[in-house]
Design a protein around this motif. Structure first.
Motif, PDB file in Angstrom:
ATOM      1  N   TYR A  60      46.820  39.678  39.358  1.00 22.13           N
ATOM      2  CA  TYR A  60      46.188  40.534  38.373  1.00 22.13           C
ATOM      3  C   TYR A  60      45.335  39.566  37.244  1.00 22.13           C
ATOM      4  CZ  TYR A  60      49.588  44.083  39.655  1.00 22.13           C
ATOM      5  OH  TYR A  60      50.074  44.914  40.636  1.00 22.13           O
ATOM      6  N   ALA A  61      45.715  38.480  37.157  1.00 23.18           N
ATOM      7  CA  ALA A  61      44.736  37.566  36.542  1.00 23.18           C
ATOM      8  C   ALA A  61      43.691  37.229  37.261  1.00 23.18           C
ATOM      9  CB  ALA A  61      45.677  36.297  36.177  1.00 23.18           C
ATOM     10  N   ASP A  62      43.901  36.935  38.702  1.00 26.14           N
ATOM     11  CA  ASP A  62      42.523  36.493  39.639  1.00 26.14           C
ATOM     12  C   ASP A  62      41.858  37.680  39.638  1.00 26.14           C
ATOM     13  OD1 ASP A  62      44.488  34.449  39.996  1.00 26.14           O
ATOM     14  OD2 ASP A  62      45.118  34.965  42.146  1.00 26.14           O
ATOM     15  N   GLN A  63      42.319  38.877  39.535  1.00 28.67           N
ATOM     16  CA  GLN A  63      41.141  40.079  39.659  1.00 28.67           C
ATOM     17  C   GLN A  63      40.540  40.125  38.468  1.00 28.67           C
ATOM     18  OE1 GLN A  63      40.274  42.152  41.966  1.00 28.67           O
ATOM     19  NE2 GLN A  63      38.721  43.029  40.616  1.00 28.67           N
ATOM     20  N   LEU A  64      41.275  39.865  37.201  1.00 30.36           N
ATOM     21  CA  LEU A  64      40.679  39.877  35.703  1.00 30.36           C
ATOM     22  C   LEU A  64      39.665  38.970  35.811  1.00 30.36           C
ATOM     23  CD1 LEU A  64      40.799  41.275  32.884  1.00 30.36           C
ATOM     24  CD2 LEU A  64      42.379  39.533  32.574  1.00 30.36           C
ATOM     25  N   ALA A  65      39.739  37.732  36.292  1.00 31.08           N
ATOM     26  CA  ALA A  65      38.606  36.951  36.288  1.00 31.08           C
ATOM     27  C   ALA A  65      37.474  37.126  37.010  1.00 31.08           C
ATOM     28  CB  ALA A  65      39.304  35.273  37.014  1.00 31.08           C
ATOM     29  N   LYS A  66      37.574  37.719  37.939  1.00 29.09           N
ATOM     30  CA  LYS A  66      36.369  38.510  38.645  1.00 29.09           C
ATOM     31  C   LYS A  66      35.490  39.592  37.777  1.00 29.09           C
ATOM     32  CE  LYS A  66      38.701  38.186  43.156  1.00 29.09           C
ATOM     33  NZ  LYS A  66      39.240  39.083  44.466  1.00 29.09           N
ATOM     34  N   GLU A  67      36.229  40.102  36.625  1.00 26.37           N
ATOM     35  CA  GLU A  67      35.686  40.932  35.814  1.00 26.37           C
ATOM     36  C   GLU A  67      35.351  40.421  34.313  1.00 26.37           C
ATOM     37  OE1 GLU A  67      38.301  43.747  35.684  1.00 26.37           O
ATOM     38  OE2 GLU A  67      38.103  44.641  37.940  1.00 26.37           O
ATOM     39  N   SER A  68      35.426  39.102  34.262  1.00 29.09           N
ATOM     40  CA  SER A  68      35.702  38.477  32.736  1.00 29.09           C
ATOM     41  C   SER A  68      34.617  37.433  32.608  1.00 29.09           C
ATOM     42  CB  SER A  68      36.858  38.188  32.785  1.00 29.09           C
ATOM     43  OG  SER A  68      37.994  39.337  32.625  1.00 29.09           O
ATOM     44  N   TYR A 321      35.045  42.327  28.526  1.00 31.55           N
ATOM     45  CA  TYR A 321      34.053  43.151  27.546  1.00 31.55           C
ATOM     46  C   TYR A 321      33.078  43.981  28.450  1.00 31.55           C
ATOM     47  CZ  TYR A 321      31.879  45.106  23.565  1.00 31.55           C
ATOM     48  OH  TYR A 321      31.243  46.064  22.500  1.00 31.55           O
ATOM     49  N   PRO A 322      33.285  44.737  29.115  1.00 34.05           N
ATOM     50  CA  PRO A 322      32.425  45.576  29.964  1.00 34.05           C
ATOM     51  C   PRO A 322      31.187  46.029  29.259  1.00 34.05           C
ATOM     52  CG  PRO A 322      34.336  46.014  30.827  1.00 34.05           C
ATOM     53  CD  PRO A 322      34.675  45.601  29.533  1.00 34.05           C
ATOM     54  N   ASN A 323      31.300  46.744  28.169  1.00 34.19           N
ATOM     55  CA  ASN A 323      29.997  47.077  27.379  1.00 34.19           C
ATOM     56  C   ASN A 323      29.169  46.063  26.733  1.00 34.19           C
ATOM     57  OD1 ASN A 323      30.849  49.880  27.766  1.00 34.19           O
ATOM     58  ND2 ASN A 323      31.499  50.171  25.906  1.00 34.19           N
TER      59      ASN A 323
END
Length: 490
Positions: A60-68, A321-323
């Motif tokens: 889950y952290a690995d996936q979060l890193a792809k979006e962060s 923070y996508p926005n």
């Protein structure tokens, strides 16, 4: 007249079409973002899959890193529990807020994260480990750890499921908003995360600030749920080359238990991330996942923290923070220091940064490195204590960690110099070597400038203990004869 009205109508339609085709495709969102700050205790930077660790399981952290935003040089200004927390909440360096020793109280007068966000219309909540209430002089060093934190000592947080400190993660209690005692069922990080999810689901009226503070993977290492311990066989684990050969078998056993905690927490992180998606608030939420400091885990032959080596001072830090920044991986290699976290969150949220804050807002430099305001992170240890007290080799020091280099100085003079690019495991100390004299002088100047900016005159530990009217715990004040020989003028 009719012809003129027709022409006017066509003109208005044309202007409208022109506006529609030239305006931004994504409308500017004016709603204040939520802020969720998740941090664990003693999770070092290399103990995640996305950092290249081949053994630890953190999907889950690995996936979060792809979006962060991935802050690859996130540095704990003072790598130990209480000082980090006080610095996080105030955005100040330890010698300014006065908390540079564990179990000392952060003054009520401090202007803190929750108070600032609350003044801007935010709901506030804190769940988990607190560790900045402290005990009074003359009391047992750990006497406050099992007591409730009264409302006036909560530094602006309203929703409250907190215990000062516990490292018994499987038999853990907390106090609520009314100082009523409750038990966390099972492994406490899991129900703490459930409590955070409950807060998120009901916090719909206004934007919110939520801090979730997990106790693991701080020792005792062997206490993760059996499900996660069974995932790791010590014999198969990769040991960092800066662990002495005689300690590598012990290190493998510690790694296995430490990674079990990491994977358990990663599951909790995944559950919380799923909630944000289900509630439809992920895009307008600033989510931070990080740690207060690392753990040596027998690197350089020692355990725990306070030391200036990377395993102690570097932590994982992802900000999604996508926005604000989209949902993609952005790597930031320049340092971010603990005091920089609060002003950066305020900057991302579009809130005014109070003058009391020492740290820098790095938000504008994330996509534009040319204006990134931090070139070196300051690391301080005004007073060594507990596991790193004077008798255990602890010494006062000041250090800087840049994108590439580490330089540390003790009262006796220059101590450590590493080129972390060519020597990532910090095996070759370059300090006082003739061929690196120019580099050492340059970094010494950087350190001097940081100390000047923070009004730090780098005095012996006793001077700060007297200044803040603190007493040493147990035998922390005792020094070996070699200490005085080291600092005596030559």
């Amino acid at each position: 007249m009719k012809r003129a009205l027709q022409l006017l109508g066509f003109l208005l339609i044309g202007v409208s079409l022109l506006y529609c085709t030239t305006r931004p495709k994504t409308a500017v969102k004016t709603e204040k973002p939520n802020v969720i700050f998740i941090f664990s205790d003693q999770w070092r930077a290399d103990a995640v899959g996305y950092a290249g660790n081949p053994d630890v399981k953190t999907p889950y952290a690995d996936q979060l890193a792809k979006e962060s935003i991935n802050f690859k040089t996130a540095i704990a200004t003072m790598p130990v529990c209480t000082p980090y927390r006080a610095t996080l909440l105030t955005g100040q360096y330890p010698l300014k807020h006065g908390v540079f020793y564990n179990d000392k109280p952060l003054p009520n007068e401090a202007l803190t994260m929750a108070e600032i966000f609350k003044d801007n219309g935010y709901q506030t909540g804190y769940i988990g480990k607190w560790h900045i209430n402290g005990h009074k002089n003359g009391e047992h060093p750990y006497s406050a750890r099992d007591k409730p934190i009264t409302r006036d000592r909560r530094q602006g947080f309203d929703y409250w499921k907190v215990r000062e400190v516990s490292h018994d993660y499987n038999d853990s209690f907390y106090f609520d908003e009314n100082d009523q005692k409750h038990q966390w069922p099972g492994y406490d990080a899991f129900p703490q995360t459930d409590s955070a999810i409950g807060f998120i689901k009901q916090a719909k009226e206004k934007p919110f600030l939520l801090v979730l503070s997990w106790g693991p993977p701080h020792n005792p290492y062997h206490t993760a749920p059996e499900k996660y311990r069974a995932m790791y066989d010590p014999k198969t684990l990769t040991i960092r080359p800066n662990v002495p050969k005689a300690m590598q078998d012990s290190a493998r056993r510690i790694y296995a238990d430490y990674y079990a905690h990491c994977t358990a927490l990663d599951d909790a992180l995944g559950k919380l991330l799923k909630t944000l998606d289900e509630q439809g608030i992920a895009d307008n939420t600033i989510l931070v996942w990080t740690s207060d400091h690392g753990d040596m885990l027998l690197t350089q032959g020692v355990l725990r923290k306070q030391r200036p080596w990377d395993e102690s001072i570097r932590v994982p830090m992802l900000v999604r923070y996508p926005n604000g920044f989209g949902k993609k991986s952005i790597e930031v290699t320049k340092p971010i220091n603990t005091p920089d976290i609060l002003p950066t969150l305020l900057g991302m949220a579009g809130l005014k940064i109070p003058a009391t804050i020492d740290g820098k807002d790095v938000s504008k430099g994330i996509l534009n490195p040319a204006v990134y305001p931090v070139d070196a992170a300051l690391v301080v240890l005004p007073v060594p204590f507990h596991e790193y007290n004077f008798q255990n080799g602890g010494r006062e020091y000041r250090a800087v960690r840049t994108e590439r280099y580490t330089y540390a100085r003790r009262l006796a003079g220059p101590w450590l110099l590493y080129d972390n690019q060519t020597d990532p495991y910090q095996l070759n100390n370059l300090v006082n070597k003739t061929e690196y004299a120019a580099l050492q002088k340059q970094l010494n100047t950087v350190l001097d400038q940081k100390l000047k900016e923070t009004n730090d005159t780098f005095l012996p530990a006793d001077e700060y203990m007297k200044r803040y009217n603190y007493t040493y715990d147990n035998k922390d004040s005792l020094r070996p004869p070699s200490y005085y020989a080291e600092i005596r003028p030559k």
